[in-house]
Design a protein around this motif. Sequence first.
Motif, PDB file in Angstrom:
ATOM      1  N   ALA A 105       0.826  -1.207   0.000  1.00 37.47           N
ATOM      2  CA  ALA A 105       0.000   0.000   0.000  1.00 37.47           C
ATOM      3  C   ALA A 105       0.862   1.259   0.000  1.00 37.47           C
ATOM      4  O   ALA A 105       0.531   2.256  -0.666  1.00 37.47           O
ATOM      5  CB  ALA A 105      -0.944  -0.003   1.209  1.00 37.47           C
ATOM      6  N   GLU A 106       1.981   1.250   0.745  1.00 40.23           N
ATOM      7  CA  GLU A 106       2.858   2.415   0.735  1.00 40.23           C
ATOM      8  C   GLU A 106       3.448   2.651  -0.648  1.00 40.23           C
ATOM      9  O   GLU A 106       3.597   3.805  -1.079  1.00 40.23           O
ATOM     10  CB  GLU A 106       3.979   2.258   1.772  1.00 40.23           C
ATOM     11  CG  GLU A 106       3.512   2.447   3.196  1.00 40.23           C
ATOM     12  CD  GLU A 106       4.643   2.772   4.153  1.00 40.23           C
ATOM     13  OE1 GLU A 106       4.335   3.206   5.268  1.00 40.23           O
ATOM     14  OE2 GLU A 106       5.829   2.621   3.779  1.00 40.23           O
ATOM     15  N   MET A 107       3.777   1.596  -1.347  1.00 40.14           N
ATOM     16  CA  MET A 107       4.298   1.758  -2.700  1.00 40.14           C
ATOM     17  C   MET A 107       3.236   2.375  -3.614  1.00 40.14           C
ATOM     18  O   MET A 107       3.545   3.238  -4.449  1.00 40.14           O
ATOM     19  CB  MET A 107       4.776   0.415  -3.251  1.00 40.14           C
ATOM     20  CG  MET A 107       6.020  -0.086  -2.564  1.00 40.14           C
ATOM     21  SD  MET A 107       6.667  -1.572  -3.331  1.00 40.14           S
ATOM     22  CE  MET A 107       8.166  -1.784  -2.349  1.00 40.14           C
ATOM     23  N   ASN A 108       2.006   1.955  -3.450  1.00 38.08           N
ATOM     24  CA  ASN A 108       0.924   2.565  -4.217  1.00 38.08           C
ATOM     25  C   ASN A 108       0.726   4.024  -3.816  1.00 38.08           C
ATOM     26  O   ASN A 108       0.375   4.862  -4.651  1.00 38.08           O
ATOM     27  CB  ASN A 108      -0.370   1.785  -4.010  1.00 38.08           C
ATOM     28  CG  ASN A 108      -0.319   0.396  -4.607  1.00 38.08           C
ATOM     29  OD1 ASN A 108       0.461   0.145  -5.526  1.00 38.08           O
ATOM     30  ND2 ASN A 108      -1.126  -0.510  -4.098  1.00 38.08           N
ATOM     31  N   GLY A 109       0.957   4.321  -2.546  1.00 42.37           N
ATOM     32  CA  GLY A 109       0.875   5.706  -2.100  1.00 42.37           C
ATOM     33  C   GLY A 109       1.900   6.581  -2.794  1.00 42.37           C
ATOM     34  O   GLY A 109       1.613   7.721  -3.179  1.00 42.37           O
ATOM     35  N   LEU A 110       3.105   6.064  -2.959  1.00 40.04           N
ATOM     36  CA  LEU A 110       4.134   6.828  -3.662  1.00 40.04           C
ATOM     37  C   LEU A 110       3.769   6.985  -5.136  1.00 40.04           C
ATOM     38  O   LEU A 110       3.984   8.052  -5.723  1.00 40.04           O
ATOM     39  CB  LEU A 110       5.495   6.152  -3.519  1.00 40.04           C
ATOM     40  CG  LEU A 110       6.669   6.917  -4.124  1.00 40.04           C
ATOM     41  CD1 LEU A 110       6.835   8.275  -3.456  1.00 40.04           C
ATOM     42  CD2 LEU A 110       7.965   6.117  -4.031  1.00 40.04           C
ATOM     43  N   GLU A 111       3.226   5.930  -5.733  1.00 40.02           N
ATOM     44  CA  GLU A 111       2.799   6.044  -7.127  1.00 40.02           C
ATOM     45  C   GLU A 111       1.714   7.108  -7.276  1.00 40.02           C
ATOM     46  O   GLU A 111       1.748   7.922  -8.210  1.00 40.02           O
ATOM     47  CB  GLU A 111       2.274   4.702  -7.646  1.00 40.02           C
ATOM     48  CG  GLU A 111       1.820   4.778  -9.098  1.00 40.02           C
ATOM     49  CD  GLU A 111       1.399   3.452  -9.679  1.00 40.02           C
ATOM     50  OE1 GLU A 111       0.959   3.424 -10.854  1.00 40.02           O
ATOM     51  OE2 GLU A 111       1.492   2.422  -8.974  1.00 40.02           O
ATOM     52  N   PHE A 112       0.758   7.118  -6.351  1.00 39.82           N
ATOM     53  CA  PHE A 112      -0.311   8.116  -6.407  1.00 39.82           C
ATOM     54  C   PHE A 112       0.248   9.523  -6.241  1.00 39.82           C
ATOM     55  O   PHE A 112      -0.196  10.469  -6.906  1.00 39.82           O
ATOM     56  CB  PHE A 112      -1.341   7.826  -5.314  1.00 39.82           C
ATOM     57  CG  PHE A 112      -2.610   8.620  -5.429  1.00 39.82           C
ATOM     58  CD1 PHE A 112      -3.550   8.313  -6.402  1.00 39.82           C
ATOM     59  CD2 PHE A 112      -2.876   9.670  -4.558  1.00 39.82           C
ATOM     60  CE1 PHE A 112      -4.724   9.040  -6.514  1.00 39.82           C
ATOM     61  CE2 PHE A 112      -4.047  10.399  -4.663  1.00 39.82           C
ATOM     62  CZ  PHE A 112      -4.979  10.083  -5.644  1.00 39.82           C
ATOM     63  N   ALA A 113       1.235   9.660  -5.372  1.00 40.52           N
ATOM     64  CA  ALA A 113       1.861  10.967  -5.172  1.00 40.52           C
ATOM     65  C   ALA A 113       2.518  11.460  -6.459  1.00 40.52           C
ATOM     66  O   ALA A 113       2.427  12.648  -6.796  1.00 40.52           O
ATOM     67  CB  ALA A 113       2.887  10.891  -4.050  1.00 40.52           C
ATOM     68  N   HIS A 114       3.170  10.568  -7.176  1.00 41.84           N
ATOM     69  CA  HIS A 114       3.886  10.970  -8.389  1.00 41.84           C
ATOM     70  C   HIS A 114       2.961  11.184  -9.574  1.00 41.84           C
ATOM     71  O   HIS A 114       3.172  12.099 -10.380  1.00 41.84           O
ATOM     72  CB  HIS A 114       4.951   9.927  -8.746  1.00 41.84           C
ATOM     73  CG  HIS A 114       6.222  10.100  -7.988  1.00 41.84           C
ATOM     74  ND1 HIS A 114       7.170  11.036  -8.337  1.00 41.84           N
ATOM     75  CD2 HIS A 114       6.697   9.478  -6.885  1.00 41.84           C
ATOM     76  CE1 HIS A 114       8.179  10.965  -7.499  1.00 41.84           C
ATOM     77  NE2 HIS A 114       7.919  10.025  -6.598  1.00 41.84           N
ATOM     78  N   ARG A 115       1.945  10.355  -9.720  1.00 34.60           N
ATOM     79  CA  ARG A 115       1.108  10.430 -10.910  1.00 34.60           C
ATOM     80  C   ARG A 115      -0.075  11.377 -10.762  1.00 34.60           C
ATOM     81  O   ARG A 115      -0.605  11.873 -11.756  1.00 34.60           O
ATOM     82  CB  ARG A 115       0.598   9.027 -11.270  1.00 34.60           C
ATOM     83  CG  ARG A 115       1.704   8.081 -11.733  1.00 34.60           C
ATOM     84  CD  ARG A 115       1.150   6.740 -12.171  1.00 34.60           C
ATOM     85  NE  ARG A 115       0.170   6.870 -13.254  1.00 34.60           N
ATOM     86  CZ  ARG A 115      -0.510   5.850 -13.755  1.00 34.60           C
ATOM     87  NH1 ARG A 115      -0.321   4.622 -13.270  1.00 34.60           N
ATOM     88  NH2 ARG A 115      -1.376   6.037 -14.729  1.00 34.60           N
TER      89      ARG A 115
END
Length: 562
Positions: A105-115
């Motif tokens: 989930a944290e990795m998806n959080g970083l993806e959401f932050a970038h995209r």
Amino acid sequence: MNLKRITPIFLIILLISACTQQEQDSVAVPEEIKNVPATYQELQAFFLEWREFLRPDEVNGIPDYSDEAMAQQYDELSDWKNRLDAIDTAGWPVAHQVDWFLVWAEMNGLEFAHRVKKPWKRDPSFYVWFFSYPTDVPEREASNAWGAVEYDYYPKPLSAEDADKISHQLRKAPALWEQARKNLTGNARDLWVLSERSFRDQSADLEQFSALMQSEHPDLAAAALEVRDASEDFADWIASQSSQKTGQSGVGKANYSWNLKKVHLLPYTWEEELTLIERELSRAHSSLRLEENRNRNLPGWEKIDSPEAYDKAVKEAIDDMMSFFEKEEILTIVPNMDPALRERAGTFVESDGLRGFFDEVIYRDPMTMRAHHYHWLDLARMRDEPHPSIIRSTPLQFNIFDGRAEGMATGAEEMFMHAGLYEGRPRGRELVWVMLAQRAARALGALHQHGLLTDFDGATQIASKYTPWGLLPADGGTIQVEEHFYLTQPAYGTSYVIGKIEIEKLLAEYARQREGQYSLREFFDEFNSKGVIPVSLIYWEMTGDRSMLDKALTESKLEDLE
């Protein structure tokens, strides 16, 4: 993101060393990872490496959020995802699988932050650098530049060494804001306009902080004033740029839904949350009207009107609640609970007119917010009884904790009322419904913002319209700050009500599985022991039913936001 409280880096070495049997024989393995599969030990070591990766590179001691640095971080994310996927979870118990999903989930959080969010580019308030007040959840609830000064994290009274640390960190701000002038190229109008106020507020906080430090730590006081001036300059720059901004600030329904599912592990879309929030709003209003009718012959409100009355009423409310926990077998009482509540008792605030929403509630009956202060019990537990998993004992990033933290604090108000907390406080029951209506009303505004149905001003109007008794004016400080925050953090504005609903589902299934032969104290003790993590994962661990998580894992669309 502030990683000040991250587990010490030396544990990475220990954990990595623990990943082979040979090295287990020669290295002191931390107690929390003994007798677990080597691949689970690998996950914990991987998690600590991951947290180091989340920390941005620094240039001359300043976190680097330039386009080049952020592009490099995002480019490397796919490798981290591949490494996580390669960890063999076959045969793991549910508790260990839960930890794997937290890292995912944290990795998806970083993806959401970038995209999508891109706060370093779209949101000037991302660069606020000084926080004088505590947060009641495991980590500061917003996207913030790494290294921001959290005054509340330091022991009091402030030591000379800590004062020097704060001075040094504060003085980095002007260079960070100089970098920010280059980084901030986004066109999100509301985020720009509202960020000016964030920096004006920071300036005022720094001035007050300087006065507070003047006698004991004059260099720190001087640093605070220097940064106050730089904060005002940056606020002026934001104001000069805001008139040129014309774009939307919300993320859109599809992105909002992806964030709910893949980051917060919630089994809902934007549309489904809208239905739930509207239902809770109607239920809160109708329940309030029934309570008002029930209490129609009672005397009107006598609000707290002095510091002495405030202190007495809050003390009695805490006494009553602690007694209630024990008498009704709600929670196991441990020594840190009572002081955790009393440390956050607050102080009386004079006012000639309408105070902030929560003061208006407290000054009618302080019990309602004492129940919401379940937050401070959570934090005391994390401090004094940390979860044996390093992944769970370290505060989650990207506000992944919000449904559990805010949902339990909000749910405590109503659940404890139904369990008997308001015996002898009939008018206090009205306030429980007023509070729920306000949480649902502001959630409705947040959904409308991110669904691109309205702008920030429209969101504050919605929240004000549906909050009872005129306690939440659209131009008041409470909702102005809240709807701004929910604009910067998709999913947070609804987490109070949605998290409450998820916890109610868990309680219902927990009791059903025991055919009614359950203990509320055992339920809450077990619930608390799982950590401040998404409720869907706690649900799986406590009931053996993974359906809530599986629904969150269904496909959804993520759209890059310019």
